[in-house]
Design an enzyme around this catalytic site. Structure first.
Site, PDB file in Angstrom:
ATOM      1  N   HIS A   1       0.852  -1.182   0.000  1.00 47.00           N
ATOM      2  CA  HIS A   1       0.000   0.000   0.000  1.00 47.00           C
ATOM      3  C   HIS A   1       0.893   1.239   0.000  1.00 47.00           C
ATOM      4  O   HIS A   1       2.012   1.227   0.519  1.00 47.00           O
ATOM      5  CB  HIS A   1      -0.870  -0.042   1.266  1.00 47.00           C
ATOM      6  CG  HIS A   1      -1.964   0.960   1.331  1.00 47.00           C
ATOM      7  ND1 HIS A   1      -1.750   2.287   1.632  1.00 47.00           N
ATOM      8  CD2 HIS A   1      -3.313   0.830   1.168  1.00 47.00           C
ATOM      9  CE1 HIS A   1      -2.897   2.930   1.653  1.00 47.00           C
ATOM     10  NE2 HIS A   1      -3.870   2.077   1.370  1.00 47.00           N
TER      11      HIS A   1
ATOM     12  N   ASP B   1       3.387  -4.227   7.937  1.00 43.48           N
ATOM     13  CA  ASP B   1       2.068  -3.606   7.828  1.00 43.48           C
ATOM     14  C   ASP B   1       1.025  -4.704   7.986  1.00 43.48           C
ATOM     15  O   ASP B   1       0.833  -5.531   7.090  1.00 43.48           O
ATOM     16  CB  ASP B   1       1.940  -2.914   6.468  1.00 43.48           C
ATOM     17  CG  ASP B   1       0.562  -2.303   6.237  1.00 43.48           C
ATOM     18  OD1 ASP B   1      -0.340  -2.485   7.089  1.00 43.48           O
ATOM     19  OD2 ASP B   1       0.376  -1.667   5.191  1.00 43.48           O
TER      20      ASP B   1
ATOM     21  N   GLN C   1      -4.207  -5.479   6.873  1.00 44.73           N
ATOM     22  CA  GLN C   1      -5.104  -6.451   6.250  1.00 44.73           C
ATOM     23  C   GLN C   1      -5.013  -7.835   6.883  1.00 44.73           C
ATOM     24  O   GLN C   1      -5.722  -8.754   6.462  1.00 44.73           O
ATOM     25  CB  GLN C   1      -4.799  -6.565   4.749  1.00 44.73           C
ATOM     26  CG  GLN C   1      -5.017  -5.289   3.965  1.00 44.73           C
ATOM     27  CD  GLN C   1      -6.473  -4.885   3.886  1.00 44.73           C
ATOM     28  OE1 GLN C   1      -7.372  -5.720   3.975  1.00 44.73           O
ATOM     29  NE2 GLN C   1      -6.723  -3.600   3.716  1.00 44.73           N
TER      30      GLN C   1
ATOM     31  N   LYS D   1     -10.082  -1.407  10.208  1.00 48.77           N
ATOM     32  CA  LYS D   1      -9.975  -2.672   9.468  1.00 48.77           C
ATOM     33  C   LYS D   1     -10.310  -3.856  10.383  1.00 48.77           C
ATOM     34  O   LYS D   1     -10.336  -4.996   9.940  1.00 48.77           O
ATOM     35  CB  LYS D   1      -8.561  -2.837   8.905  1.00 48.77           C
ATOM     36  CG  LYS D   1      -8.108  -1.712   7.968  1.00 48.77           C
ATOM     37  CD  LYS D   1      -8.867  -1.724   6.654  1.00 48.77           C
ATOM     38  CE  LYS D   1      -8.488  -0.540   5.774  1.00 48.77           C
ATOM     39  NZ  LYS D   1      -7.156  -0.582   5.219  1.00 48.77           N
TER      40      LYS D   1
ATOM     41  N   CYS E   1      -4.717   2.330  -3.829  1.00 52.24           N
ATOM     42  CA  CYS E   1      -3.535   2.872  -3.141  1.00 52.24           C
ATOM     43  C   CYS E   1      -2.356   1.908  -3.257  1.00 52.24           C
ATOM     44  O   CYS E   1      -1.582   1.717  -2.310  1.00 52.24           O
ATOM     45  CB  CYS E   1      -3.831   3.176  -1.673  1.00 52.24           C
ATOM     46  SG  CYS E   1      -5.066   4.475  -1.447  1.00 52.24           S
TER      47      CYS E   1
END
Length: 412
Positions: free
Chosen positions: A128, A205, A208, A231, A370
């Protein structure tokens, strides 16, 4: 052998999400955009409302009952988050506005203080923009070198390709746990083991990942792990930065203001609070943090394993049903995938397809997500994405597939 259509595909938790009763263009909402923002269940909404109705006050400032209650409850969420990702200590949890701010915090503190001109940061084509642009900005300011880890044709990151990029100047690796476009689950522990052999720091990251699987930051052995509450079936404007405790000494405070100070002396000489408070300047999003705590409680009570099984069943069912639609291109074929599918309908523009889906009351995501470098690697300028959550059921997928057939007939 159990086939996809024989799997249990009803969601026992769907009734907890009031927005799913919404009508869109006079049709019941089908929400397939969870990767952008997961919907919020009633317990989270009630917790935030209770704070505003009965507990509303600032934190770490007052000795009156409301302030002390708000402070105690917010700090309890810090302990909750630590337990949720198996952090070694609640003090390793920094509250942020979200994943993006958490990544920028690391770029502006650790990277600025520890890397020298000519040092290298490895990023991936899969990530992202939030896990790309802050490193580019730091590289320009500090004369660092960005090295790009390419995505394979199957939509994965090969460890062998990582090893080829590392030199004696490589200091930092930034990598996503799960792709927000392809749903690829990366074996980040394997990557971190390679990084450890070269004394590299690693940021993962997890935006997700945290809603689709259990996360154990100690088992991963990452230096930094970041994610957002929205999220995770929680509110927007709230996020988490996990910092491996020994890294704090390499991170000078970034933003100045209230709450992060120990003593202010004029004209110079201010000293700072201990971590994590020295990274939390100003009034935090207290209601959002409490909402995140309620979301974590909801997920833990429901059971992450049960949610994962349901979501994987839905994903496999959707993949099987897409085979019935001619001219659908599904992007990526990773060995491990969760949460979402990226696709296009023949040569038709993703925006047109998404607009028709909206007309049928179905919310998907279209565009570059993104993740422009990844979309370019796929040879596209825009793709459609259907993403799933714990509330997605068979009827949602059936309506999605039916609409796709109709859209194809209208556009061809």
């Amino acid at each position: 052998m159990t086939t996809a259509h024989q799997l249990p595909l009803s969601s026992p938790w769907r009734q907890d999400f009031p927005v799913l009763n919404t009508q869109v263009h006079d049709k019941p909402l089908v929400y397939l955009d969870t990767a952008a923002t997961a919907q919020t269940p009633d317990p989270v909404i009630r917790r935030m409302e209770h704070f505003y109705r009965h507990e509303y006050s600032n934190v770490h400032r007052g000795n009156h009952q409301l302030s002390m209650t708000a402070t105690e409850n917010m700090e309890q969420v810090r302990h909750q988050v630590a337990g949720f990702i198996n952090a070694p200590d609640a003090r390793s949890i920094v509250f942020t506005k979200g994943t993006t701010e958490a990544i920028n915090l690391v770029a502006q503190t650790f990277v600025r203080s520890q890397l020298q001109p000519g040092d290298e940061i490895i990023v991936t084509e899969m990530d992202h923009h939030a896990n790309l642009v802050p490193w580019q900005m730091a590289a320009q300011a500090l004369q660092l070198k960005i090295k790009v880890w390419p995505v394979t044709p199957s939509g994965e990151l090969e460890t062998s390709d990582l090893k080829k990029l590392i030199t004696d100047k490589t200091r930092f690796l930034a990598v996503t746990h799960v792709s927000n476009v392809l749903g690829t689950i990366n074996p980040v522990h394997e990557y971190i083991q390679v990084a450890r052999q070269h004394q590299m720091a690693v940021l993962v990251d997890g935006a997700q990942a945290v809603l689709h699987q259990k996360v154990d930051v100690q088992a991963l052995d990452c230096d930094f792990y970041v994610f957002s509450a929205h999220k995770l079936y929680g509110p927007t404007g709230t996020g988490v930065l996990f910092v491996k405790p020994h890294r704090y000494s390499q991170m000078p405070p970034w933003e100045g203001g209230g709450a992060m100070i120990d003593k202010v002396v004029l004209p110079l000489g201010t000293t700072f609070n201990k971590p994590p408070l020295c990274f939390e300047a100003g009034t935090p999003n207290i209601a959002g943090i409490l909402g995140m705590g309620a979301a974590i409680s909801y997920l833990m009570e429901t059971g992450i394993d049960a949610i994962c099984r349901h979501e994987n069943n839905i994903l496999n069912y959707c993949l099987a049903q897409l085979q019935s639609v001619d001219d659908v291109v599904i992007y990526g074929n990773p060995k491990s995938r969760t949460g979402c599918l990226a696709f296009n309908l023949s040569s038709h523009h993703a925006y047109d397809v998404g607009t028709f889906f909206d007309h049928y009351g179905i919310a998907i995501r279209t565009g570059h997500h993104c993740a422009m470098p990844l979309i370019e690697r796929l040879g596209q300028n825009s793709v459609c994405r259907a993403s799933f959550g714990m509330y997605t059921n068979k009827q949602d997928i059936d309506r999605f597939i039916s609409a796709l057939h109709q859209i194809k007939a209208l556009l061809d």
